[in-house]
Design an enzyme around this catalytic site. Structure first.
Site, short mmCIF file in Angstrom:
data_model
loop_
_atom_site.label_atom_id
_atom_site.label_comp_id
_atom_site.label_asym_id
_atom_site.label_seq_id
_atom_site.Cartn_x
_atom_site.Cartn_y
_atom_site.Cartn_z
N GLY A 36 0.83 -1.22 0.00
CA GLY A 36 0.00 0.00 0.00
C GLY A 36 0.86 1.26 0.00
O GLY A 36 2.09 1.21 0.11
N THR A 117 -12.70 -13.45 -3.83
CA THR A 117 -12.41 -13.30 -5.26
C THR A 117 -13.12 -14.34 -6.11
O THR A 117 -13.41 -15.46 -5.65
CB THR A 117 -10.89 -13.46 -5.49
OG1 THR A 117 -10.62 -13.56 -6.90
CG2 THR A 117 -10.33 -14.72 -4.84
N TYR A 141 -3.64 -18.37 -5.02
CA TYR A 141 -4.34 -17.16 -4.60
C TYR A 141 -5.81 -17.49 -4.28
O TYR A 141 -6.30 -17.21 -3.18
CB TYR A 141 -4.25 -16.09 -5.71
CG TYR A 141 -5.16 -14.92 -5.49
CD1 TYR A 141 -5.05 -14.14 -4.34
CD2 TYR A 141 -6.16 -14.59 -6.41
CE1 TYR A 141 -5.91 -13.07 -4.11
CE2 TYR A 141 -7.02 -13.53 -6.21
CZ TYR A 141 -6.88 -12.78 -5.05
OH TYR A 141 -7.74 -11.73 -4.83
N PHE A 169 -15.33 -9.75 -8.81
CA PHE A 169 -14.93 -10.05 -10.18
C PHE A 169 -13.88 -8.99 -10.56
O PHE A 169 -12.95 -8.79 -9.79
CB PHE A 169 -16.17 -10.20 -11.06
CG PHE A 169 -16.80 -11.56 -10.84
CD1 PHE A 169 -17.30 -11.91 -9.58
CD2 PHE A 169 -16.79 -12.53 -11.83
CE1 PHE A 169 -17.80 -13.19 -9.32
CE2 PHE A 169 -17.29 -13.81 -11.59
CZ PHE A 169 -17.79 -14.14 -10.34
N ARG A 281 -2.25 -16.34 -21.29
CA ARG A 281 -1.63 -16.32 -19.96
C ARG A 281 -2.11 -17.57 -19.22
O ARG A 281 -3.32 -17.80 -19.14
CB ARG A 281 -2.07 -15.06 -19.23
CG ARG A 281 -1.35 -14.82 -17.92
CD ARG A 281 -1.65 -13.43 -17.35
NE ARG A 281 -3.04 -13.24 -17.01
CZ ARG A 281 -3.54 -12.14 -16.46
NH1 ARG A 281 -2.74 -11.11 -16.23
NH2 ARG A 281 -4.81 -12.03 -16.16
N1 UFG Z 1 -4.92 -9.23 -20.19
C1 UFG Z 1 -4.30 -9.05 -21.40
N2 UFG Z 1 -3.14 -8.34 -21.40
C2 UFG Z 1 -2.58 -7.80 -20.28
C3 UFG Z 1 -3.25 -7.97 -19.04
C4 UFG Z 1 -4.43 -8.71 -19.03
O1 UFG Z 1 -4.74 -9.52 -22.44
O2 UFG Z 1 -1.50 -7.17 -20.37
C5 UFG Z 1 -6.18 -9.98 -20.17
C6 UFG Z 1 -6.12 -11.20 -19.27
O3 UFG Z 1 -5.61 -12.29 -19.97
C7 UFG Z 1 -7.59 -11.34 -18.87
C8 UFG Z 1 -8.12 -9.90 -18.89
O4 UFG Z 1 -7.19 -9.16 -19.64
O5 UFG Z 1 -8.25 -12.07 -19.85
C9 UFG Z 1 -8.24 -9.32 -17.53
O6 UFG Z 1 -7.02 -9.50 -16.86
P1 UFG Z 1 -6.70 -8.86 -15.44
O7 UFG Z 1 -5.31 -9.28 -15.07
O8 UFG Z 1 -7.01 -7.40 -15.47
O9 UFG Z 1 -7.77 -9.52 -14.48
P2 UFG Z 1 -8.06 -11.08 -14.22
O10 UFG Z 1 -9.40 -11.36 -14.81
O11 UFG Z 1 -6.94 -11.95 -14.60
O12 UFG Z 1 -8.03 -11.08 -12.64
C10 UFG Z 1 -9.16 -10.85 -11.88
C11 UFG Z 1 -8.74 -10.27 -10.52
C12 UFG Z 1 -7.91 -11.28 -9.77
C13 UFG Z 1 -8.67 -12.58 -9.68
C14 UFG Z 1 -9.06 -13.08 -11.04
C15 UFG Z 1 -9.89 -14.32 -10.98
O13 UFG Z 1 -7.98 -9.10 -10.72
O14 UFG Z 1 -7.67 -10.80 -8.46
O15 UFG Z 1 -9.83 -12.07 -11.72
O16 UFG Z 1 -9.59 -15.14 -12.07
F1 UFG Z 1 -7.94 -13.53 -9.08
#
Ligand code: UFG
Length: 324
Positions: A36, A117, A141, A169, A281
């Site tokens: 933080g 989460t 996580y 979400f 990813r």
């Molecule tokens: N993505 C990209 N490029 C990037 C970053 C993300 O294409 O540089 C895509 C990811 O693959 C995903 C989407 O954008 O499909 C969203 O990604 P985020 O990392 O912003 O968020 P997530 O959905 O991966 O993560 C969220 C919460 C986490 C939680 C997760 C549950 O932020 O805390 O959902 O699956 F764990």
């Protein structure tokens, strides 16, 4: 109500603190500042620098400030990192959480709102996801958040702690004062806006061969203020005797794909955003959409800013804010 917010110097924690103060509650932010930022602690809140694993200091803080309820948000939250360093996640998210519950028992504080989460669901079999759907995390996580939720159930029966667990979400957006600033940043919307601002050369789309309409992953983006307001509702419901509950928090609907987010950011910022297509990813489910009808029905929660444009625009305004 006097509320302690663990992790209140973080992105979502600072907005929760803002909403608490706005509604007339008092807030004590308890944060180690390991992730933080001191300057993210909202004016009007009392700041206490402390470690979650320091049970005695936590208890003394709860007693000293006559805390009536806790919002527990302090946690490690990077999916990828959790796979590489599960020990860190089990220690900070599970042991840290149990330390807080011990301190609460000793200080006789029995209401808790927990930041959980969507990662507890793993690779969901159906959409939208309901709270009663199977929980099968695919990374440490999500596993550690689920482990703490399960502990809460047993602690409730034995020690009388009442809780609301909120399964977030995709939190996004900002207020005038509080926004997203992770190091390293891994979330899509801030990364896309950094590309728009020229702070990074481009944005990489992680896979465009998913079984979704445009081949990129679909997520349920929720404005951080709507998310924060759910915490305030939950705290007040618990104070009135509401039984323990688990709620999803998302906007539902169709969600937005990665490409839709990038197009939206182009419209909002009026900037060019160079895109590269990369590999998937690991561990990314194709679609994650919440059914939030339970919290709407039981607590009367209603998201006010469901449009992606509004969410992205608020994040952009925050990034462009004048800085000292
Ligand atoms: N993505 C990209 N490029 C990037 C970053 C993300 O294409 O540089 C895509 C990811 O693959 C995903 C989407 O954008 O499909 C969203 O990604 P985020 O990392 O912003 O968020 P997530 O959905 O991966 O993560 C969220 C919460 C986490 C939680 C997760 C549950 O932020 O805390 O959902 O699956 F764990």
């Amino acid at each position: 109500m006097r509320v302690m917010v663990t992790g209140g110097a973080g992105y979502i924690g600072s907005v929760v603190t803002e909403e608490l103060l706005k509604g007339g509650d008092e807030a004590v932010v308890y944060d180690s500042l390991y992730k933080g930022h001191r300057e993210a602690v909202v004016e009007g809140a009392t700041f206490v620098k402390g470690d979650l694993l320091d049970t005695a200091f936590l208890r003394d803080t709860l007693v000293k400030h006559r805390i009536e309820a806790v919002v527990h948000m302090a946690a490690d939250s990077l999916v990828g990192e959790s796979v590489k360093e599960p020990a860190k996640y089990f220690r900070n998210n599970v042991l840290g959480g149990l330390s807080l519950l011990d301190a609460m028992r000793e200080a006789k504080v029995s209401s808790l709102v927990f930041s959980s989460t969507a990662a507890v669901y793993g690779e969901p079999a159906k959409q939208p996801i309901e709270e009663s759907d199977p929980t099968e995390p695919t990374n440490p996580y999500g596993e550690t958040k689920l482990a703490f939720e399960r502990a809460l159930r047993w602690y409730e029966g034995a020690y009388g702690v009442r809780f609301v667990s909120l399964r977030y979400f995709n939190a996004a957006g900002a207020t005038e004062r509080c926004g997203e600033r992770h190091h390293p940043e891994t979330h899509l919307i801030p990364l896309v806006l950094q590309a728009a601002a020229g702070e990074r050369p481009d944005i990489t789309v992680f896979g465009e061969d998913y079984a979704t309409p445009d081949g990129t992953c679909v997520r349920d983006y929720i404005h951080v203020v709507d998310l924060a307001q759910a915490h305030v509702l939950a705290l007040h419901a618990l104070a009135k005797g509401h039984p323990s509950a688990i709620y999803n928090l998302g906007c539902g609907g169709e969600g937005y794909s990665v490409k839709q987010v990038i197009d939206c950011a182009r419209r909002v910022t009026q900037r060019d955003i160079p895109v590269r297509v990369g590999a998937r990813r690991p561990g990314d489910p194709a679609v994650l959409i919440a059914s939030s009808s339970r919290i709407m029905r039981e607590l009367g929660w209603r998201p006010q800013q469901q449009q992606l444009e509004a969410i992205v625009a608020s994040a952009w305004r925050w990034m462009q804010r004048p800085r000292a």
